[in-house]
Design a protein around this motif. Structure first.
Motif, PDB file in Angstrom:
ATOM      1  N   ARG A 185     -23.344  10.706 -17.939  1.00 32.66           N
ATOM      2  CA  ARG A 185     -23.938  10.686 -16.602  1.00 32.66           C
ATOM      3  C   ARG A 185     -23.642  12.008 -15.896  1.00 32.66           C
ATOM      4  O   ARG A 185     -22.518  12.257 -15.473  1.00 32.66           O
ATOM      5  CB  ARG A 185     -23.402   9.501 -15.801  1.00 32.66           C
ATOM      6  CG  ARG A 185     -23.639   8.181 -16.526  1.00 32.66           C
ATOM      7  CD  ARG A 185     -23.322   6.973 -15.701  1.00 32.66           C
ATOM      8  NE  ARG A 185     -23.579   5.757 -16.475  1.00 32.66           N
ATOM      9  CZ  ARG A 185     -23.544   4.519 -15.971  1.00 32.66           C
ATOM     10  NH1 ARG A 185     -23.268   4.341 -14.681  1.00 32.66           N
ATOM     11  NH2 ARG A 185     -23.782   3.475 -16.752  1.00 32.66           N
ATOM     12  N   HIS A 186     -24.645  12.841 -15.790  1.00 33.47           N
ATOM     13  CA  HIS A 186     -24.505  14.141 -15.142  1.00 33.47           C
ATOM     14  C   HIS A 186     -24.565  13.944 -13.627  1.00 33.47           C
ATOM     15  O   HIS A 186     -25.551  13.429 -13.103  1.00 33.47           O
ATOM     16  CB  HIS A 186     -25.626  15.082 -15.581  1.00 33.47           C
ATOM     17  CG  HIS A 186     -25.545  15.469 -17.023  1.00 33.47           C
ATOM     18  ND1 HIS A 186     -25.120  16.708 -17.437  1.00 33.47           N
ATOM     19  CD2 HIS A 186     -25.803  14.765 -18.160  1.00 33.47           C
ATOM     20  CE1 HIS A 186     -25.139  16.762 -18.760  1.00 33.47           C
ATOM     21  NE2 HIS A 186     -25.546  15.598 -19.219  1.00 33.47           N
ATOM     22  N   VAL A 187     -23.520  14.363 -12.964  1.00 31.70           N
ATOM     23  CA  VAL A 187     -23.424  14.196 -11.514  1.00 31.70           C
ATOM     24  C   VAL A 187     -23.362  15.582 -10.882  1.00 31.70           C
ATOM     25  O   VAL A 187     -22.586  16.439 -11.331  1.00 31.70           O
ATOM     26  CB  VAL A 187     -22.165  13.387 -11.144  1.00 31.70           C
ATOM     27  CG1 VAL A 187     -22.059  13.224  -9.643  1.00 31.70           C
ATOM     28  CG2 VAL A 187     -22.178  12.032 -11.832  1.00 31.70           C
ATOM     29  N   THR A 188     -24.164  15.805  -9.877  1.00 24.71           N
ATOM     30  CA  THR A 188     -24.194  17.104  -9.199  1.00 24.71           C
ATOM     31  C   THR A 188     -23.978  16.918  -7.699  1.00 24.71           C
ATOM     32  O   THR A 188     -24.146  15.808  -7.171  1.00 24.71           O
ATOM     33  CB  THR A 188     -25.537  17.821  -9.425  1.00 24.71           C
ATOM     34  OG1 THR A 188     -26.600  16.979  -8.956  1.00 24.71           O
ATOM     35  CG2 THR A 188     -25.755  18.137 -10.900  1.00 24.71           C
ATOM     36  N   PRO A 189     -23.612  17.980  -7.003  1.00 23.20           N
ATOM     37  CA  PRO A 189     -23.465  17.880  -5.547  1.00 23.20           C
ATOM     38  C   PRO A 189     -24.792  17.548  -4.881  1.00 23.20           C
ATOM     39  O   PRO A 189     -25.865  17.846  -5.418  1.00 23.20           O
ATOM     40  CB  PRO A 189     -22.989  19.282  -5.144  1.00 23.20           C
ATOM     41  CG  PRO A 189     -22.501  19.919  -6.395  1.00 23.20           C
ATOM     42  CD  PRO A 189     -23.291  19.321  -7.509  1.00 23.20           C
ATOM     43  N   ASP A 190     -24.700  16.971  -3.719  1.00 20.81           N
ATOM     44  CA  ASP A 190     -25.888  16.677  -2.929  1.00 20.81           C
ATOM     45  C   ASP A 190     -26.547  17.995  -2.505  1.00 20.81           C
ATOM     46  O   ASP A 190     -25.902  18.859  -1.908  1.00 20.81           O
ATOM     47  CB  ASP A 190     -25.490  15.856  -1.699  1.00 20.81           C
ATOM     48  CG  ASP A 190     -26.678  15.526  -0.826  1.00 20.81           C
ATOM     49  OD1 ASP A 190     -26.925  16.284   0.137  1.00 20.81           O
ATOM     50  OD2 ASP A 190     -27.369  14.530  -1.115  1.00 20.81           O
ATOM     51  N   ARG A 191     -27.820  18.143  -2.833  1.00 23.68           N
ATOM     52  CA  ARG A 191     -28.500  19.420  -2.560  1.00 23.68           C
ATOM     53  C   ARG A 191     -28.598  19.705  -1.062  1.00 23.68           C
ATOM     54  O   ARG A 191     -28.478  20.848  -0.626  1.00 23.68           O
ATOM     55  CB  ARG A 191     -29.903  19.408  -3.187  1.00 23.68           C
ATOM     56  CG  ARG A 191     -29.905  19.253  -4.702  1.00 23.68           C
ATOM     57  CD  ARG A 191     -29.456  20.500  -5.398  1.00 23.68           C
ATOM     58  NE  ARG A 191     -29.458  20.335  -6.851  1.00 23.68           N
ATOM     59  CZ  ARG A 191     -29.556  21.310  -7.727  1.00 23.68           C
ATOM     60  NH1 ARG A 191     -29.685  22.556  -7.310  1.00 23.68           N
ATOM     61  NH2 ARG A 191     -29.518  21.083  -9.023  1.00 23.68           N
ATOM     62  N   GLY A 192     -28.803  18.661  -0.282  1.00 17.78           N
ATOM     63  CA  GLY A 192     -28.877  18.851   1.164  1.00 17.78           C
ATOM     64  C   GLY A 192     -27.549  19.322   1.735  1.00 17.78           C
ATOM     65  O   GLY A 192     -27.504  20.214   2.596  1.00 17.78           O
ATOM     66  N   ALA A 193     -26.450  18.737   1.219  1.00 17.60           N
ATOM     67  CA  ALA A 193     -25.122  19.140   1.688  1.00 17.60           C
ATOM     68  C   ALA A 193     -24.821  20.581   1.278  1.00 17.60           C
ATOM     69  O   ALA A 193     -24.217  21.339   2.039  1.00 17.60           O
ATOM     70  CB  ALA A 193     -24.070  18.194   1.131  1.00 17.60           C
TER      71      ALA A 193
ATOM     72  N   GLU B 111     -16.851  14.456  -3.534  1.00 19.94           N
ATOM     73  CA  GLU B 111     -17.914  13.590  -3.027  1.00 19.94           C
ATOM     74  C   GLU B 111     -18.872  13.127  -4.135  1.00 19.94           C
ATOM     75  O   GLU B 111     -19.213  11.940  -4.196  1.00 19.94           O
ATOM     76  CB  GLU B 111     -18.669  14.300  -1.897  1.00 19.94           C
ATOM     77  CG  GLU B 111     -17.810  14.469  -0.643  1.00 19.94           C
ATOM     78  CD  GLU B 111     -18.489  15.261   0.452  1.00 19.94           C
ATOM     79  OE1 GLU B 111     -19.643  15.704   0.254  1.00 19.94           O
ATOM     80  OE2 GLU B 111     -17.858  15.444   1.517  1.00 19.94           O
ATOM     81  N   PRO B 112     -19.291  14.004  -5.050  1.00 22.29           N
ATOM     82  CA  PRO B 112     -20.147  13.529  -6.151  1.00 22.29           C
ATOM     83  C   PRO B 112     -19.458  12.472  -7.014  1.00 22.29           C
ATOM     84  O   PRO B 112     -20.092  11.501  -7.437  1.00 22.29           O
ATOM     85  CB  PRO B 112     -20.428  14.806  -6.949  1.00 22.29           C
ATOM     86  CG  PRO B 112     -20.307  15.911  -5.949  1.00 22.29           C
ATOM     87  CD  PRO B 112     -19.201  15.481  -5.037  1.00 22.29           C
TER      88      PRO B 112
END
Length: 244
Positions: free
Chosen positions: A91-99, A124-125
């Motif tokens: 499961r690839h998890v990335t930072p929130d793009r908006g944040a 946070e991710p």
């Protein structure tokens, strides 16, 4: 007693497992915890624990946090090692793009505020990714740093009630090397270039002979952890409410 957090029933089932060899500990602890994920950086010695997980259940979820600031070698290693081990649920998890756009639009936050950068790109991710899980597996080891010297095989997060399994807590660098050799596991390509601990590219440097294995992480600052092993701002290994 009012206000006191009572341990979940499975704590008593986990305690007797704490001193088992790592593969046996994992095989018996995972089904007792419930819904479990492994969190892996696919770093310098991640292949050891990932190999153990693959022997138990290749479909067990493996959470990989792509901070969008990793070394290209880490991204390639992640793909190759997952395929080599036959892991089926990465499961690839990335930072929130908006944040990111709001707080780090130029990807330079690490220069002025490393804690906030790690919070944004890792803590946070991961919190989002672990939602709904009863526990997670980490690859932390006592020898890695002073902050991990008291690490226990089993921990309970007091705020979430989630269990952390640390099967390699008592392992040494020699144990890791021996396991990698015994199972002919591929090494992270940066290890031979002097990186015994590998994080984000801007905040990781080679380690000199005689230095702590994590000395190359956030060099020049007092920071020693990214924060994913904190709860409420505190490290877990020394907590008295741990499960073992």
């Amino acid at each position: 007693m009012k206000g006191m957090k009572m341990p979940a029933p499975h704590d008593d089932l986990l305690r007797p497992l704490a001193h088992l060899p790592a593969p046996d500990f994992l095989a018996r602890a995972v089904p007792r915890v419930g819904k479990v994920a492994m969190v892996s950086s696919f770093g310098a010695d991640s292949a050891v624990l990932l190999h153990m997980v693959a022997q138990i259940d290749r479909a067990l979820p493996v959470i990989f946090i792509d901070t969008l600031a990793l070394f290209p070698e880490t991204l390639a290693y992640q793909r190759d090692l997952a395929q080599h081990l036959g892991l089926r649920d990465i499961r690839h998890v990335t930072p929130d793009r908006g944040a990111l756009f709001t707080h780090d639009p130029d990807a330079l936050l690490h220069l002025s505020d490393r804690e906030s950068c790690c919070q944004l790109r890792k803590v946070e991710p991961l919190a989002r990714a672990l939602h709904g899980f009863d526990g997670w597996i980490t690859g932390r080891k006592r020898y890695q740093a002073e902050t991990r010297a008291s690490l226990l095989p089993i921990e309970r997060e007091p705020e979430t009630g989630r269990i952390r399994l640390n099967p390699l807590a008592a392992w040494t660098a020699a144990d890791i090397a021996a396991y990698l050799d015994r199972h002919a596991l591929p090494r992270h390509p940066l290890v031979t270039r002097g990186y015994p601990s590998i994080g984000c590219q801007p905040c990781t440097s080679p380690v000199r002979s005689g230095e702590d294995p994590r000395a190359g992480r956030w060099r020049g600052s007092a920071k020693t952890e990214c924060g994913i092993h904190f709860t409420g701002g505190m490290m877990h290994p020394d907590r008295k409410d741990s499960a073992a």
